[in-house]
Structures are given as C-alpha cells and as structure tokens.
Scaffold this motif. Sequence first.
Motif, PDB file in Angstrom:
ATOM      1  N   HIS A 816       6.600 -37.948 -15.143  1.00  0.00           N
ATOM      2  CA  HIS A 816       5.593 -37.576 -14.356  1.00  0.00           C
ATOM      3  C   HIS A 816       6.145 -36.519 -13.108  1.00  0.00           C
ATOM      4  CE1 HIS A 816       1.657 -38.791 -14.911  1.00  0.00           C
ATOM      5  NE2 HIS A 816       1.896 -40.088 -15.164  1.00  0.00           N
ATOM      6  N   SER A 819       7.132 -33.366 -14.899  1.00  0.00           N
ATOM      7  CA  SER A 819       5.900 -32.549 -15.282  1.00  0.00           C
ATOM      8  C   SER A 819       5.275 -31.776 -13.925  1.00  0.00           C
ATOM      9  CB  SER A 819       5.085 -33.457 -15.973  1.00  0.00           C
ATOM     10  OG  SER A 819       3.801 -33.032 -15.791  1.00  0.00           O
ATOM     11  N   LYS A 820       5.340 -32.630 -12.773  1.00  0.00           N
ATOM     12  CA  LYS A 820       4.887 -32.179 -11.458  1.00  0.00           C
ATOM     13  C   LYS A 820       5.933 -31.163 -10.995  1.00  0.00           C
ATOM     14  CE  LYS A 820       2.772 -35.750  -9.040  1.00  0.00           C
ATOM     15  NZ  LYS A 820       3.094 -36.731  -7.683  1.00  0.00           N
ATOM     16  N   GLY A 823       5.244 -28.173 -12.780  1.00  0.00           N
ATOM     17  CA  GLY A 823       3.902 -27.427 -12.152  1.00  0.00           C
ATOM     18  C   GLY A 823       4.234 -26.596 -11.050  1.00  0.00           C
ATOM     19  N   GLN A 850       6.083 -26.818 -19.761  1.00  0.00           N
ATOM     20  CA  GLN A 850       5.109 -27.853 -19.440  1.00  0.00           C
ATOM     21  C   GLN A 850       4.412 -28.424 -20.408  1.00  0.00           C
ATOM     22  OE1 GLN A 850       3.803 -27.510 -15.542  1.00  0.00           O
ATOM     23  NE2 GLN A 850       3.513 -29.461 -16.624  1.00  0.00           N
ATOM     24  N   ARG A 851       4.266 -27.675 -21.266  1.00  0.00           N
ATOM     25  CA  ARG A 851       3.577 -28.291 -22.760  1.00  0.00           C
ATOM     26  C   ARG A 851       4.548 -29.576 -23.230  1.00  0.00           C
ATOM     27  NH1 ARG A 851       1.701 -23.715 -25.029  1.00  0.00           N
ATOM     28  NH2 ARG A 851       3.733 -23.268 -26.018  1.00  0.00           N
ATOM     29  N   ALA A 853       6.689 -31.179 -21.467  1.00  0.00           N
ATOM     30  CA  ALA A 853       6.734 -32.283 -20.652  1.00  0.00           C
ATOM     31  C   ALA A 853       5.413 -33.092 -20.643  1.00  0.00           C
ATOM     32  CB  ALA A 853       6.840 -31.587 -18.873  1.00  0.00           C
ATOM     33  N   ASN A 854       4.142 -32.364 -20.729  1.00  0.00           N
ATOM     34  CA  ASN A 854       3.219 -33.280 -20.892  1.00  0.00           C
ATOM     35  C   ASN A 854       3.117 -34.228 -22.033  1.00  0.00           C
ATOM     36  OD1 ASN A 854       2.547 -32.052 -18.554  1.00  0.00           O
ATOM     37  ND2 ASN A 854       0.954 -30.584 -19.584  1.00  0.00           N
ATOM     38  N   THR A 855       3.619 -33.588 -23.138  1.00  0.00           N
ATOM     39  CA  THR A 855       3.708 -34.336 -24.370  1.00  0.00           C
ATOM     40  C   THR A 855       4.573 -35.609 -24.179  1.00  0.00           C
ATOM     41  OG1 THR A 855       3.556 -32.502 -25.650  1.00  0.00           O
ATOM     42  CG2 THR A 855       4.160 -34.259 -26.904  1.00  0.00           C
ATOM     43  N   VAL A 857       5.140 -37.023 -21.408  1.00  0.00           N
ATOM     44  CA  VAL A 857       4.748 -38.137 -20.528  1.00  0.00           C
ATOM     45  C   VAL A 857       3.821 -38.873 -21.179  1.00  0.00           C
ATOM     46  CG1 VAL A 857       2.983 -38.382 -18.579  1.00  0.00           C
ATOM     47  CG2 VAL A 857       4.786 -36.689 -18.382  1.00  0.00           C
ATOM     48  N   ARG A 858       2.913 -38.137 -22.264  1.00  0.00           N
ATOM     49  CA  ARG A 858       1.877 -39.029 -22.855  1.00  0.00           C
ATOM     50  C   ARG A 858       2.461 -40.053 -23.887  1.00  0.00           C
ATOM     51  NH1 ARG A 858      -0.984 -34.572 -23.555  1.00  0.00           N
ATOM     52  NH2 ARG A 858      -0.144 -33.944 -25.601  1.00  0.00           N
ATOM     53  N   GLU A 861       3.892 -42.800 -21.971  1.00  0.00           N
ATOM     54  CA  GLU A 861       2.863 -43.812 -21.573  1.00  0.00           C
ATOM     55  C   GLU A 861       2.285 -44.723 -22.816  1.00  0.00           C
ATOM     56  OE1 GLU A 861       0.962 -41.625 -17.596  1.00  0.00           O
ATOM     57  OE2 GLU A 861      -0.316 -41.521 -19.652  1.00  0.00           O
TER      58      GLU A 861
END
Length: 983
Positions: A816, A819-820, A823, A850-851, A853-855, A857-858, A861
């Motif tokens: 997280h 990812s932040k 951003g 960013q893409r 990193a978001n993946t 995180v998902r 999680e």
Amino acid sequence: MAASVAAAAGRLRRAIRRSPSWRGLRALSSEAPPTQAAAVRDAFLNFFRDRHGHRLVPSASVRPRGDPSLLFVNAGMNQFKPIFLGTVDPRSEMAGFRRVANSQKCVRAGGRHSDLEDVGRDLSHHTFFEMLGNWAFGGEYFKEEACSMAWELLTQVYGIPEDRLWVSYFGGDPKAGLGPDLESRDVWLNLGVPASRVLSFGPEENFWEMGDTGPCGPCTEIHYDLAGGAGAPQLVELWNLVFMQHNREADGSLQPLPQRHVDTGMGLERLVAVLQGRLSTYDTDLFSPLLDAIHQGCGAPPYSGRVGAADEGRIDTAYRVVADHIRTLSVCIADGVSPGMSGAPLVLRRILRRAVRFSTEVLQAPSGFLGSLVPVVVETLGDAYPELRRSSAQIASLVSEDEAAFLASLQRGRRVIERTLKRLGPSDVFPAEVAWSLSLSGNLGLPLDLVELMLEEKGVQLDTAGLERLAQEEAQHRALQAEPVQEQGLRLNVHALGELQRRGVPPTDDSPKYSYSLRPGGGYEFSTCEAQVLQLYTEDGTAVASVGDGQRCGLLLDKTNFYAEQGGQASDRGYLVLVGQQDVLFPVARAQVCGGFILHEVAAPERLRVGDQVQLHVDEAWRLSCMEKHTAIHLLNWALREALGPGTEQRGSHLNPERLRFDVATQAPLTPEQFRAVEVTVQKAVGRDEAVYMEEVALARTAHVPGLRSLDEVYPDPVRVVSVGVPVAHALDPASRAALHTSVELCCGTHLLRTGAIGDLVIIGEFQLVKGITRLLAVTGEQAQQAREVGQSLAREVEAAAARLSQGSRHVAEAHRLSKDIGRLTDAVDTAMMPQWQRRELQAALKALQRRANTAVRKLEMGQAAQKTQELLQRHTEGPLIVDTVSTESLSMLVKVVRQLCKQAPSTSVLLLSPQPLGQVLCACQVAQSATPAFTAEAWALAVCSHMGGKAWGSRVVAQGTGSTADLEAALSAARAYALNQL
Ligand code: ATP
Ligand code: MG
C-alpha cells in the motif's frame, strides 16, 4: 518531573537560546584533549568509525540537489531523506547504509530554519555551521546505544565533566495519543545522569518532524551548562538525538514506521567552544584567525566579545557578522550557489551586502576587504572541505565584484536617505516608495532589512504597510510582464502623438540601449545616459510642464538607454536622477514605444520639469537576465530548426527575466528525443562561448540570405542583424550559407556579447496553442541547472520505486505504501519544474508502475484474506454464525475476509472486528442468503458500531463501519446477541 519545573526549565532554555551573553560566566578549564577544531572533528568521526563501526560519508553540497523545498542543506539528515521515507533504491549504495557518520556543511539562512537574524547578536548561532552526526538506519541500533555512544564520546573522549551536562526527553502528547518517551529517560538514568538533570518537554521541543508529512519521532537533547554550578544553570543545546519511529500521514495521523532510525546532529562550533573552555563560538580557533584578519585589515579596535548594549558602536557585532558571513559566502559559492536574483542566490546576495555594510560602515574596512578574507576561510576549513581550496580564487573575485557594485549603491542610498529625512517632519514615517526604490526589488539593490537598519540608526520608522502594498503591486507587475498585454501602463493617446508630430519633435533616440560592453573579468558594464525632459504627462494623458509629490507620470526624453517592450522582450526598469542632484531617485517602472516615441513610466518623489537634464540608470541585473533569455531564444529557434527540419517556423516569443516562451509551428508534438536534441544543440553553442555579432545593415542586404530568420513583421530600414559565432558581413554573404549553420536573425532586442553566460537551457513545458502550434516554456542559467537536478532526483525516485516493486512486498501495508508513494511521485512529476522530455518519460514509466503496484496490492490482499479465512474456518465449526476478531490493516481487507468466508460457508452470517493501534475498531459483516429478511447486514453493523460509539453503512447483504472501544469482548457479545435475536 513536575510540569511547573519542566516549564520553568523550558523558559530558561528559551531565554538562554536568545540570550547573547555567554560572557561573564565561569569558563570550563579544560585540559582534556582534543581541543583544536580539526582534532575535535576528527575525534568525532574516528570515534564512530573505529569504536562503533560506522561508515564515514562526505558532506553533501550545501546546495540541495533536486529538492526545491529547501533553500540550503540545513541538517545532516537531508541527504538521507530517501532512507527515512523508505523510497531509497534498494540497489543503490545508500540502501546498504546501516551505521553512518559525517560532518555536514549546513546553512540556516532563509526558509524553515533561518538563524540569520541571530547572527551577530548572540554567541552561538551561525548562518553556516558544521553538523557532526551519526545515523543508525533500519533499527541497526536505537535509543540505548545512541545515547550511550553520545555520552561516552562527550564524557570520555572529549572529557566533558558529567555534571555540566543536562538532558531532555519527550514528555508525551496526549492530544496525539503519544505517551512519554520513558525509554529514553530510563536510558539516561541508567547512564548515571541524576534525575534532577533529566527534563521532559512537549512536542514543541522534543518531537522532531521533517515536514507536514513524513517520518518523525521523539528526540532527546544534550545541553551544556555554561554556568558550571555557579548560580542557575545556563544551558546551551549541544546535540540532538532523534528517534524516527512514526510516519505523519497526509490526514495528520501517526502510523508506526516499518523501520526505525537514529538521526543525530551536534554543532561543531559549540562543541569546540565547550572544549576550549570558551563561552562563545567566536572565541575558538574556527573564528579567531578571521577575527584577527578583520582587525588587521580594518584597523578597528580588537575584538572583545561584547554583546547587546555593552557593545557600543556595534564593533563586536560587526566582527561577528563579517566573520560568519564570509564563511557562508565561501562555502556556498564553492558549492555552486552565487549571489543572484531569486531563491538561495538572493539570500546569499543579502548576506554579502550585510557583510559589506558592517565591514565598511562599522569597521571602516577599505574597499575590496571582504574578498581578502576568503584565503583565511580556506585556511581554516579547506582541509575538511577541499572544494573550498579549489575555488578559492573564483570566490574571492565574485565577492569583490559584488562588493564594489554594492558600495556604489550604498553610497547613493545613504545620500537618498539623508535628503529624504531633511524633508520629513519629526513624527513622519519614512516613505515606502523611497525605501522600495532603494531595495533589492527596486533600483539600488539594498536589502530591505538593511534599509530598515539604516533608518533605525537615524531613529526613523519605515512605512511598513505602504511597503507591503508595493510588494504586492510588484508581484502583480511581474505576473503581467509574463503576458505581454498590449494595453497596460501609460500610453500616448492620439492627441498627444499628433501634438508631438505637429511640433516636429523627433522620435526618441534609443540607440544608447545598445551601449554596453564586456569587462575583462566577464561582467557587463552598462553606460548611463544623459537626456533632456521633452514632455511630461499625467496618468490620464494630459501634457504638463512639471510633476512631483510622488506622482506617477509619463516621461518623454530626447534619448534613452531603456529598452522599451517590443519584439517579445520585456521592458527595462530602473531609475533616473536629476543631473546635479544625485540624492533623489525617480523610479522607472517600464518603458513603452508609441509611434516612435518612448514613454517612461516614472514615479516623481520630487519636482521634475520639462527642460530638466536627467541621468538614466537601467536595472542591470534585470536587463542582463533579459539579454541572456533573448540570446537563448535565438539559439532555441536555430536548434529547433536543426532538430525538426528547415521548414520549422517561429510563430512568436516572449521573455522576461524569469523565463522565456517560444511558439513554434510543428507538424506533430515534439518527441522526447527531439526535446533532448534541441537542448544538446543549445548547450553546445553555449559551451563554445561564441561571440554574438550585431550590426545595422540595409534591409535590402538581408533579402536573399538562405537560412536567415525573420518573423512576419515589418522591419525598419536599416535593420539590425544578430548573428551567433559569425560576423554579420560573412553571415549575410549568400555564398557563405552561414545562416544555415548558425543562428542569424533580424532582431532589435538586446543580446549577450558571448553565449557562455546563458549557462544552460531547459525546456520545462509545452502546450498546444492551436492545432499545429506548440508553445514551449524554457528556463536558463541557474534555474535550468535546478530543473535538471530536480529531474534527475525524480528519475532516481522513480527508479527506486521500480526497484522496490520488482523486489516485491510481503505485507499488504508495505505494498500500500509503495502504491501511495507512486501516486505522490506522479503528482510531483506532473508539476515539477523539470526537463519536459524527462517529464514525459517519467510519466509513462509511472503509469505502468502504478498499474503494477495496484495489482500487487490486490494480489496480496486476496492472499492474505484467503489465509485469514482459512484460519477462521478452522477455528469455527460449521454453524449459522461467525463473530470474531481478526487483525487487518484496512477496512477493505476486512470486507474481503468477510466475503471469502461467506463464499466458503454460504449458510453462515459473519461479523468481524479488527482492532487498530490507536483504539479504533473496524467492523465488517455479511448475512447469509438463507437468513430471514428482517436480518440485514446494515442494521447489524449499525448495532455493533453504535455500541462502540461509531457509525456504519452498507446494504442488506454486506456492511461495514468503524467505532472505538477498549472492551472488544463486550462489542463481540453485542454482535452475537443481535444476530441470535434475528436468526
Ligand atoms: P537552537 O535551538 O540552539 O537553535 P536547534 O534546535 O535549532 O538549536 P537542531 O536543529 O536540533 O538545533 O540542530 C542540531 C544541533 O546543531 C544543535 O544542537 C546545535 O548544536 C547545532 N546548531 C543548530 N543551529 C545552529 C546554528 N545556527 N549555528 C550553530 N550551530 C547550530
Ligand atoms: Mg535553531
């Protein structure tokens, strides 16, 4: 420690900090080695290297690299910022740093930490000082070791008697939910410091924050008692030990850092004073050679260390100011910050001017004196910072040049003040307009605080409100200058023009605007110009015979050296004086051409009449910046043609001292490669320091020259030709084809005589004006250098983020954070002043990051949710209800666990609570499809969250909420009871 005692001690300390008197107290008689500054510095570094395995790293430059939030490097930790922020590239050398020590050059003058005002007045603050520091990164060691190392060094290596040392620790901050740092307190008590000398303070004093957001933590400070038992303690702060353990989030909350760090800093000058048994940092070998040299060079009475009212004639204050400032100037210039027009260079210019004034006015120094102190600075600091030795000669000549310019202004300023005072009544304030015209923003380049000081000496007050208004007007004026608005300022109306023509008044001769030359040393010399007042106009355009009383007016002269706004070059500004009356300045805000006449916009503090003879002075720094930008525009024009092809057409341009813009017709947006190629071409021409040739020729001669650049404009005949690197005659010879290989343009602007002064050019922005026309924004010189550094530093951060991403995160919180960070980095790249080509590259890279990193995180999680789901399923035998607690970091994670659980046990209704570090409790629930319609998730969550004093939201099937409680069991019981009632 009782609060009242702590508060009293706090007041005492604050008073001492500001107290100028280290004198008159009993000095420590010290035999303990080492005492000489160089040995003290070495002892610090050796101690941490040899006894405690630290790696020694060199001091960073005082010019912050790529960090526009800082004017100067002001603490040892600046260069380690990426480690604290957790954004360091895992592959970089810095990422491997565990134990580090150094001696960092720090400047605290301007910005968040400015000690400029204290310098001279007290005996412990400097604008330049050396900070000795040690660091332990990533929990390598923490409070206990850090405090014991500091204690060991001070008492055993430096031999400071323990009973002279006091310590402070963080007493907690109930508002932020932070308890007292009892750990640090106990460390000190265990080291044998008696409780009476261990004080606690609140967040103001003992909680250190890097900025509004970012790493922070409690700190503990070591103070030295100058009084040494004789009377009340007189404490001066020696060493600050910061324990980085929290992160201040954007919402103001504190989160624990994944890693803890130690960050310490101790002022060398103060330490040396203590070890040499002195009560003032100036009475040490770091300063005494300078004070001696000042004594020798000025013939002033010897330095005797007096402060405040005791320092009659402010002789000792002047000694301190001069000694302090010449160190700062030398260090800054060696690190590439020279006195200049804005930002850190402007601060430096003020420092230089303050030093000149104290040395000449108080110490009666001969001119050129300041430069003569540079070798003494090099002697005292050159071994520790060799860059000083390398640039010694350059520093001295820069200092001397600026000193000479300033002395001339100072002399004039003094005369202006004297004269103005003569016409003031006893209770009048000093007029803001006059002060402004003397200031750095006005004409003479005297720092405003200096003008104020000069007035203070005369017992006169300045009209500060008026000054503020002028400053605002100036800001607006600058903004307007950036956009060439045609209808701004005073203009000649048709009647006035007709009248002038009828009277046969010839157009203004403005050829003197070109009379400037290059001195052998590289500086420009601008000639002044004498002229006669032909006509005066009031603001509404009425011709009048005389003006005065601060009136704003339009002024027509027979000739002028002011450049009037035209051809995209901003107007000059400056001032004029009446011939034979040097002590009244008439500021000239701008000059404009109207039908061949040049109208000067002037403020007239005193009488000015038609027929008067005046002497004109342009603001040289302003003009020089325009010249740099204008020649840079020509090079840019040519470089664009080189990169994009011969058909590339200029559509317009504008420049002012701050920046330049250039409109170009293009088939397609420029590629990053084209941007780079353009910059490289300009850089090469700048690097060659080519001569710029300018000549007036018959317009006809310019008609058939291949490559010659002109705009769709009507040019005068004869016309001026500006040619870079090739004499005009050669450039215009069609056979030479020279204009195809260098910049040759028709232009009436004022240009540099050699290209080198441009320094560098960076395109920092592009906008599509209309289809096919691109507007480019660019900066030059120091700003360009800064833009490149910002770009490099952001590129490093992007690389570091990519490397962190490739390494993978094991924890959701870590992913997280990454990812932040990406951003935040994207926002920074979008708005920073940096090379445009690099912005485009970094934007593309960041989008992909960013893409990813978001993946990541998902995925994490989901994985974690699955794991927690399994654990819960194992704990609960099948039944209609699961109510439990689980540890997660976010509400979204908690919802995921609930959802997975219900998927695997479809006939079970689930409610989970997750307690957070600061007492908050997260809640999520889902009801089984088979449940009765009356049993809704939303009502369930609401029942539980309102039990915890919080709120909830959601649908019939799933819901979430938050609350706050210390009694989780009661909340769980409430959840169970509610559900059992509904089932
Ligand atoms: P002070 O309250 O005395 O201004 P500070 O709290 O601003 O000090 P820190 O930012 O904690 O100081 O810096 C660490 C150390 O650097 C201080 O303990 C002191 O020894 C030294 N120091 C700070 N500012 C100066 C200065 N202007 N001149 C000389 N030394 C300084
Ligand atoms: Mg301070």
